[in-house]
Design a protein around this motif. Sequence first.
Motif, PDB file in Angstrom:
ATOM      1  N   GLU A  58      34.572  31.938  33.258  1.00 35.74           N
ATOM      2  CA  GLU A  58      34.343  33.303  32.815  1.00 35.74           C
ATOM      3  C   GLU A  58      34.617  34.269  33.958  1.00 35.74           C
ATOM      4  N   SER A  59      35.144  35.423  33.596  1.00 36.48           N
ATOM      5  CA  SER A  59      35.492  36.416  34.601  1.00 36.48           C
ATOM      6  C   SER A  59      34.269  37.227  35.003  1.00 36.48           C
ATOM      7  N   VAL A  60      34.206  37.547  36.289  1.00 38.19           N
ATOM      8  CA  VAL A  60      33.127  38.372  36.834  1.00 38.19           C
ATOM      9  C   VAL A  60      33.738  39.654  37.381  1.00 38.19           C
ATOM     10  N   THR A  61      33.157  40.795  37.058  1.00 47.74           N
ATOM     11  CA  THR A  61      33.635  42.083  37.558  1.00 47.74           C
ATOM     12  C   THR A  61      32.533  42.758  38.361  1.00 47.74           C
ATOM     13  N   VAL A  62      32.881  43.180  39.570  1.00 45.24           N
ATOM     14  CA  VAL A  62      31.922  43.858  40.450  1.00 45.24           C
ATOM     15  C   VAL A  62      32.451  45.253  40.754  1.00 45.24           C
ATOM     16  N   SER A  63      31.628  46.266  40.513  1.00 41.65           N
ATOM     17  CA  SER A  63      31.977  47.660  40.792  1.00 41.65           C
ATOM     18  C   SER A  63      31.074  48.201  41.889  1.00 41.65           C
ATOM     19  N   VAL A  64      31.660  49.013  42.758  1.00 43.58           N
ATOM     20  CA  VAL A  64      30.898  49.616  43.852  1.00 43.58           C
ATOM     21  C   VAL A  64      30.907  51.132  43.664  1.00 43.58           C
ATOM     22  N   PRO A  65      29.751  51.774  43.616  1.00 42.48           N
ATOM     23  CA  PRO A  65      29.712  53.234  43.448  1.00 42.48           C
ATOM     24  C   PRO A  65      30.214  53.955  44.696  1.00 42.48           C
ATOM     25  N   GLN A  66      30.446  55.238  44.550  1.00 43.33           N
ATOM     26  CA  GLN A  66      30.853  56.054  45.682  1.00 43.33           C
ATOM     27  C   GLN A  66      29.753  56.071  46.749  1.00 43.33           C
ATOM     28  N   ASP A  67      30.170  56.252  48.012  1.00 40.38           N
ATOM     29  CA  ASP A  67      29.237  56.305  49.146  1.00 40.38           C
ATOM     30  C   ASP A  67      28.442  55.014  49.276  1.00 40.38           C
ATOM     31  N   GLY A  85      33.787  52.982  45.553  1.00 40.42           N
ATOM     32  CA  GLY A  85      34.621  53.239  44.391  1.00 40.42           C
ATOM     33  C   GLY A  85      35.568  52.117  44.016  1.00 40.42           C
ATOM     34  N   SER A  86      35.341  50.915  44.539  1.00 35.16           N
ATOM     35  CA  SER A  86      36.256  49.793  44.281  1.00 35.16           C
ATOM     36  C   SER A  86      35.738  48.903  43.159  1.00 35.16           C
ATOM     37  N   VAL A  87      36.671  48.214  42.512  1.00 31.84           N
ATOM     38  CA  VAL A  87      36.341  47.268  41.441  1.00 31.84           C
ATOM     39  C   VAL A  87      37.141  45.996  41.675  1.00 31.84           C
ATOM     40  N   VAL A  88      36.479  44.840  41.600  1.00 33.22           N
ATOM     41  CA  VAL A  88      37.158  43.565  41.764  1.00 33.22           C
ATOM     42  C   VAL A  88      36.755  42.638  40.620  1.00 33.22           C
ATOM     43  N   SER A  89      37.723  41.852  40.124  1.00 34.68           N
ATOM     44  CA  SER A  89      37.463  40.874  39.068  1.00 34.68           C
ATOM     45  C   SER A  89      37.946  39.512  39.548  1.00 34.68           C
ATOM     46  N   TYR A  90      37.179  38.467  39.226  1.00 42.36           N
ATOM     47  CA  TYR A  90      37.540  37.122  39.676  1.00 42.36           C
ATOM     48  C   TYR A  90      36.826  36.107  38.786  1.00 42.36           C
ATOM     49  N   PRO A  91      37.365  34.865  38.721  1.00 41.05           N
ATOM     50  CA  PRO A  91      36.678  33.831  37.941  1.00 41.05           C
ATOM     51  C   PRO A  91      35.406  33.391  38.638  1.00 41.05           C
ATOM     52  N   GLU A  92      34.380  33.110  37.866  1.00 47.32           N
ATOM     53  CA  GLU A  92      33.093  32.719  38.442  1.00 47.32           C
ATOM     54  C   GLU A  92      33.227  31.460  39.286  1.00 47.32           C
ATOM     55  N   ASN A  93      34.012  30.515  38.808  1.00 46.81           N
ATOM     56  CA  ASN A  93      34.311  29.297  39.569  1.00 46.81           C
ATOM     57  C   ASN A  93      35.823  29.159  39.655  1.00 46.81           C
ATOM     58  N   PHE A  94      36.348  29.190  40.883  1.00 56.12           N
ATOM     59  CA  PHE A  94      37.792  29.084  41.042  1.00 56.12           C
ATOM     60  C   PHE A  94      38.306  27.730  40.586  1.00 56.12           C
ATOM     61  N   THR A  95      39.507  27.719  39.962  1.00 50.31           N
ATOM     62  CA  THR A  95      40.187  26.471  39.634  1.00 50.31           C
ATOM     63  C   THR A  95      41.269  26.279  40.692  1.00 50.31           C
ATOM     64  N   GLU A  96      42.385  25.713  40.310  1.00 49.67           N
ATOM     65  CA  GLU A  96      43.453  25.496  41.282  1.00 49.67           C
ATOM     66  C   GLU A  96      44.083  26.811  41.740  1.00 49.67           C
ATOM     67  N   ASP A  97      43.973  27.856  40.934  1.00 47.56           N
ATOM     68  CA  ASP A  97      44.583  29.150  41.266  1.00 47.56           C
ATOM     69  C   ASP A  97      43.485  30.147  41.623  1.00 47.56           C
ATOM     70  N   ARG A  98      43.340  30.425  42.895  1.00 46.08           N
ATOM     71  CA  ARG A  98      42.309  31.376  43.349  1.00 46.08           C
ATOM     72  C   ARG A  98      42.921  32.785  43.333  1.00 46.08           C
ATOM     73  N   THR A  99      42.675  33.496  42.244  1.00 46.99           N
ATOM     74  CA  THR A  99      43.269  34.819  42.063  1.00 46.99           C
ATOM     75  C   THR A  99      42.189  35.844  41.761  1.00 46.99           C
ATOM     76  N   VAL A 100      42.240  36.985  42.467  1.00 49.75           N
ATOM     77  CA  VAL A 100      41.329  38.094  42.186  1.00 49.75           C
ATOM     78  C   VAL A 100      42.162  39.353  41.959  1.00 49.75           C
ATOM     79  N   ARG A 101      41.606  40.269  41.191  1.00 49.63           N
ATOM     80  CA  ARG A 101      42.270  41.541  40.921  1.00 49.63           C
ATOM     81  C   ARG A 101      41.438  42.670  41.524  1.00 49.63           C
ATOM     82  N   LEU A 102      42.117  43.569  42.216  1.00 50.75           N
ATOM     83  CA  LEU A 102      41.425  44.625  42.962  1.00 50.75           C
ATOM     84  C   LEU A 102      41.955  45.992  42.595  1.00 50.75           C
TER      85      LEU A 102
END
Length: 205
Positions: A58-67, A85-102
């Motif tokens: 399952e995908s996990v998304t983390v958002s960071v507020p301003q300041d 102000g950043s947002v990152v999404s990544y799989p909760e448990n990495f498989t063979e492909d460790r990919t995150v979106r920023l």
Amino acid sequence: PPGNHESNRNPAVLRKTTPLVRKFERIAAIIIPFLFVAGMVLWWENHTGAPEVPLSAESVTVSVPQDSEKTVVLADGSTIRLRQGSVVSYPENFTEDRTVRLNGEGSFSVTRAEGRPFTVITEELSVTVHGTEFNVRHYPGEEQARVALFTGQVSVRVGEDRYMLERGQELSYAVSEAKIRISDIPVSRMIEEGYPPGLDLRDVP
């Protein structure tokens, strides 16, 4: 009369075609159950057998507020320090492909895993590494996309082109002009932005 002629001809036509129709019905009665059973067997194998590659977590998304800033620890031990102000999404448990979106800016400290590269994808570029420390910045709508490398080596892909960065180098991509610039990172700037712990500044230009 014509009406009676048609009524007399139709039963004859039906009598000629009925055996053929019945033949197809018998064939269909044999084939359809076979196809149904074969489909169920394939479904069972695909859904109950152990897959060669683990199913996507399952995908996990983390958002960071301003300041604000936040450090995220991934399942493989890698860490991301997200800037405001950043947002990152990544799989909760990495498989063979460790990919995150920023979307935004993050400093990455990647745990080395043989044969399992680590990839960061933004709207305009992607960065692939094996084990290193680097910073990626590209907020939505921002004119400049940047990758700064603190240790190790990374491969940056922009469109169909790839660029290799050595430690202490930064790649800047001007989105509207589609221009790439690679330069050395001043030590003063690395200190201001908070260089990763353990980095020997004496080895950086």
